[in-house]
Motif scaffolding. Structure first.
Motif: not given
Length: 251
Positions: A145-147, A243-251
């Motif tokens: 994860l990347f937040f 404010v953007n608070n976004i969680l990304f997942v590395k595929q």
């Protein structure tokens, strides 16, 4: 201005901000927002976590304290802040927290080094954002994860008043990104949005660090300026930023 010059401006600006102490803290601290982040980003025992642009360790200290089984590393370009963080970690006996300095370009870590990368109120200072996001992807393990937590422009602000305004303080501000821009940039490096929430920050700026603000106000539409709830006092300027608070997942 080239990338290294921009990084040096950021370093110098933040050294001055950290030296100001109380005012810098008043600009950036928000216990409610911190609590939302800590509850939003799910951390499990044994994770290796990178706090990118750690600054005063606003994220890294509570993450390390709340998760003693994790290894937490704060990465930044501002030596004075990192030295203060190291002293604080030693004083508080936090053994799973360390701080690393870097050049603002290439991360000093191997491929697949981290289970989670977090960053708060930092990425708008990064002059080569695509390279930095590529570095996040490089050091992050697949499936992890990347937040991102970072302010964004209002939808009506197509001429980017907010970026002109933020550049008044010479601390290397580059750009606030929309959620779509983050999705597009991170998508290029194999990271896809999993979840998000929105918050706000009421941001004070001292007039003596905002030389030329009158010209910026004259340049932009009054309705756009008003959308940021702009207020001027005798010594300070205030805007409210989404404010953007976004969680990304590395595929």
């Amino acid at each position: 201005m080239d990338i290294k010059e921009s990084i040096n401006d950021t370093r110098q600006g933040f050294e001055e901000s950290f030296a100001a102490g109380d005012f810098y803290n008043r600009q950036t601290q928000d216990s409610e927002h911190l609590g939302r982040i800590l509850g939003f980003v799910k951390i499990s025992d044994g994770m290796r976590i990178l706090d990118l642009g750690t600054g005063s360790g606003y994220l890294s200290f509570p993450i390390a304290k709340n998760n003693p089984g994790c290894d937490v590393i704060g990465l930044d370009i501002v030596n004075a802040a990192l030295e203060a963080n190291r002293a604080r970690a030693k004083e508080e006996g936090i053994k799973n927290l360390s701080f690393v300095n870097y050049d603002g370009i290439d991360f000093p870590f191997e491929v697949d080094s981290f289970d989670l990368v977090v960053t708060r109120y930092a990425l708008h200072h990064f002059p080569d954002i695509e390279h930095s996001i590529g570095e996040v992807s490089r050091v992050l393990k697949k499936g992890d994860l990347f937040f991102i937590s970072d302010p964004c422009p209002n939808e009506c602000d197509t001429e980017r008043f907010v970026d002109d305004y933020m550049r008044l303080k010479k601390d290397g501000h580059i750009k606030f990104y929309t959620q779509k821009e983050w999705v597009d940039i991170c998508g290029k490096y194999g990271m896809h949005m999993a979840d998000s929430f929105e918050s706000t920050i009421r941001f004070p700026k001292k007039k003596d660090t905002a030389i030329g603000y009158e010209e910026v106000l004259r340049k932009h539409d009054k309705a756009i300026i008003a959308s940021y709830d702009f207020v001027e006092t005798e010594t300070e300027l205030y805007v409210t930023e989404r404010v953007n608070n976004i969680l990304f997942v590395k595929q």
